[in-house]
Write an enzyme that holds these catalytic residues in place. Structure first.
Site, PDB file in Angstrom:
ATOM      1  N   GLY A 172     -48.194 -21.453 -63.976  1.00 20.64           N
ATOM      2  CA  GLY A 172     -49.285 -21.098 -63.074  1.00 20.64           C
ATOM      3  C   GLY A 172     -48.889 -20.768 -61.649  1.00 20.64           C
ATOM      4  O   GLY A 172     -49.665 -21.021 -60.723  1.00 20.64           O
ATOM      5  N   ASN A 200     -48.718 -17.791 -60.442  1.00 22.80           N
ATOM      6  CA  ASN A 200     -49.670 -16.757 -60.012  1.00 22.80           C
ATOM      7  C   ASN A 200     -51.026 -17.368 -59.707  1.00 22.80           C
ATOM      8  O   ASN A 200     -51.692 -16.973 -58.746  1.00 22.80           O
ATOM      9  CB  ASN A 200     -49.813 -15.662 -61.075  1.00 22.80           C
ATOM     10  CG  ASN A 200     -48.716 -14.625 -60.948  1.00 22.80           C
ATOM     11  OD1 ASN A 200     -48.739 -13.813 -60.027  1.00 22.80           O
ATOM     12  ND2 ASN A 200     -47.742 -14.676 -61.842  1.00 22.80           N
ATOM     13  N   LEU A 257     -54.442 -13.267 -77.053  1.00 17.34           N
ATOM     14  CA  LEU A 257     -55.288 -12.088 -76.985  1.00 17.34           C
ATOM     15  C   LEU A 257     -56.707 -12.563 -76.644  1.00 17.34           C
ATOM     16  O   LEU A 257     -57.202 -13.520 -77.245  1.00 17.34           O
ATOM     17  CB  LEU A 257     -55.283 -11.368 -78.342  1.00 17.34           C
ATOM     18  CG  LEU A 257     -55.814  -9.948 -78.354  1.00 17.34           C
ATOM     19  CD1 LEU A 257     -54.967  -9.029 -77.457  1.00 17.34           C
ATOM     20  CD2 LEU A 257     -55.817  -9.411 -79.788  1.00 17.34           C
ATOM     21  N   ASN A 306     -55.176  -8.314 -65.861  1.00 15.70           N
ATOM     22  CA  ASN A 306     -53.978  -9.065 -66.232  1.00 15.70           C
ATOM     23  C   ASN A 306     -52.840  -8.605 -65.327  1.00 15.70           C
ATOM     24  O   ASN A 306     -52.832  -7.460 -64.863  1.00 15.70           O
ATOM     25  CB  ASN A 306     -53.620  -8.772 -67.691  1.00 15.70           C
ATOM     26  CG  ASN A 306     -52.351  -9.495 -68.131  1.00 15.70           C
ATOM     27  OD1 ASN A 306     -52.162 -10.673 -67.816  1.00 15.70           O
ATOM     28  ND2 ASN A 306     -51.475  -8.804 -68.830  1.00 15.70           N
ATOM     29  N   HIS A 366     -48.736  -8.077 -65.405  1.00 14.96           N
ATOM     30  CA  HIS A 366     -47.597  -7.972 -66.316  1.00 14.96           C
ATOM     31  C   HIS A 366     -46.355  -7.758 -65.457  1.00 14.96           C
ATOM     32  O   HIS A 366     -46.403  -6.978 -64.497  1.00 14.96           O
ATOM     33  CB  HIS A 366     -47.821  -6.785 -67.270  1.00 14.96           C
ATOM     34  CG  HIS A 366     -46.759  -6.677 -68.316  1.00 14.96           C
ATOM     35  ND1 HIS A 366     -46.720  -7.502 -69.423  1.00 14.96           N
ATOM     36  CD2 HIS A 366     -45.692  -5.856 -68.427  1.00 14.96           C
ATOM     37  CE1 HIS A 366     -45.676  -7.179 -70.163  1.00 14.96           C
ATOM     38  NE2 HIS A 366     -45.028  -6.190 -69.582  1.00 14.96           N
ATOM     39  N   GLU A 416     -45.253 -10.349 -57.597  1.00 14.74           N
ATOM     40  CA  GLU A 416     -46.533 -10.636 -58.259  1.00 14.74           C
ATOM     41  C   GLU A 416     -47.433 -11.449 -57.339  1.00 14.74           C
ATOM     42  O   GLU A 416     -48.635 -11.202 -57.227  1.00 14.74           O
ATOM     43  CB  GLU A 416     -46.307 -11.429 -59.552  1.00 14.74           C
ATOM     44  CG  GLU A 416     -45.614 -10.652 -60.641  1.00 14.74           C
ATOM     45  CD  GLU A 416     -45.417 -11.469 -61.912  1.00 14.74           C
ATOM     46  OE1 GLU A 416     -46.314 -12.250 -62.280  1.00 14.74           O
ATOM     47  OE2 GLU A 416     -44.355 -11.327 -62.536  1.00 14.74           O
TER      48      GLU A 416
HETATM   49  C1  GRF Z   1     -45.833 -13.800 -64.920  1.00 14.96           C
HETATM   50  O1  GRF Z   1     -44.565 -13.232 -64.921  1.00 14.96           O
HETATM   51  C2  GRF Z   1     -46.867 -12.771 -65.308  1.00 14.96           C
HETATM   52  O2  GRF Z   1     -46.514 -11.478 -64.936  1.00 14.96           O
HETATM   53  C3  GRF Z   1     -46.903 -12.881 -66.796  1.00 14.96           C
HETATM   54  O3  GRF Z   1     -46.719 -14.239 -67.081  1.00 14.96           O
HETATM   55  C4  GRF Z   1     -45.989 -14.855 -66.020  1.00 14.96           C
HETATM   56  C5  GRF Z   1     -46.774 -16.037 -65.574  1.00 14.96           C
HETATM   57  O4  GRF Z   1     -46.083 -16.822 -64.655  1.00 14.96           O
HETATM   58  N1  GRF Z   1     -48.133 -12.336 -67.350  1.00 14.96           N
HETATM   59  P1  GRF Z   1     -46.795 -18.011 -63.893  1.00 14.96           P
HETATM   60  O5  GRF Z   1     -47.317 -18.976 -64.953  1.00 14.96           O
HETATM   61  O6  GRF Z   1     -47.908 -17.418 -63.094  1.00 14.96           O
HETATM   62  O7  GRF Z   1     -45.733 -18.606 -63.051  1.00 14.96           O
END
Ligand code: GRF
Length: 205
Positions: free
Chosen positions: A13, A15, A92, A107, A109, A179
């Site tokens: 988590g 992000n 999904l 989302n 990526h 990100e």
């Molecule tokens: C990130 O690299 C995101 O791009 C992908 O999953 C990862 C999640 O990382 N979808 P975190 O749990 O937010 O550290």
């Protein structure tokens, strides 16, 4: 008025944390009102607790899809969610949830899409594929969520250089940093649009 954001996460988590941190800054256009995970042990759930944000675990493995969909829709309704951000959610999203949040669910990526995405393309595999392709740049992509993995319309991409000697781990770390800057920015933009176009004003807002 700020948009009400739910974040779906299966893992650590970071992000989610970036989204929470941004939401606490002046001028943020959204606030995180719910964290959803399919894994009871997800680090994202601890971050939700630390930020005093409600969370719910909706297990997916071994359960009928309709039941999972019903649980997710009920949680999103109960928290009057306007926008959904997937942040390392490895499942999904059920069709009924996609339908209800079409155009309002995104989302992130960790590589260019569609080239380095699709079912099974997550974690280290993504960065390994980028390195094997020999491309000079990678970087996070934010896209709308539809019924297939990593397929919806791309809303934003941030270029991150691939450096000589990169390993999947070193590239992943550089992309992750990008990100954390990109995702809150995109969510702010979506939130501004969502609240400008809001047709209802629930009393608990
Ligand atoms: C990130 O690299 C995101 O791009 C992908 O999953 C990862 C999640 O990382 N979808 P975190 O749990 O937010 O550290």
């Amino acid at each position: 008025m700020s948009a009400r954001l739910a974040v779906f996460a299966s893992g650590g988590g970071t992000n989610l944390q970036a989204l929470l941190d941004h939401a606490a800054t002046p001028g943020a256009r959204y606030r995180v009102v719910l964290v959803v995970s399919d894994r009871p042990g997800a680090g994202a759930l601890r971050r939700a607790v630390a930020a005093a944000v409600p969370s719910v675990v909706v297990p997916v493995a071994g359960r009928p899809a309709a039941e999972v969909e019903g649980d997710l829709l009920a949680a999103l309704s109960a928290h009057d969610v306007d926008l959904v951000a997937l942040a390392g959610y490895l499942r999904l999203v059920p069709e009924g949830v996609v339908r209800r949040y079409r155009g309002r669910m995104v989302n992130i990526h960790p590589a260019p899409l569609p080239r380095f995405g699709g079912e099974g393309m997550y974690g280290e595999r993504v960065h390994r594929a980028v390195l094997e392709a020999g491309v000079p740049e990678s970087g996070p992509t934010v896209h709308l969520v539809d019924e297939a993995y990593d397929r919806g319309e791309v809303l934003a991409h941030e270029a991150v250089p691939v450096l000589a000697g990169d390993t999947p781990a070193s590239l992943a770390a550089r992309v992750l940093e990008a990100e954390h800057a990109l995702y809150p920015r995109v969510l702010d933009g979506l939130a501004a649009r969502a609240t400008a176009g809001a047709t209802h004003q629930p009393t608990n807002r």
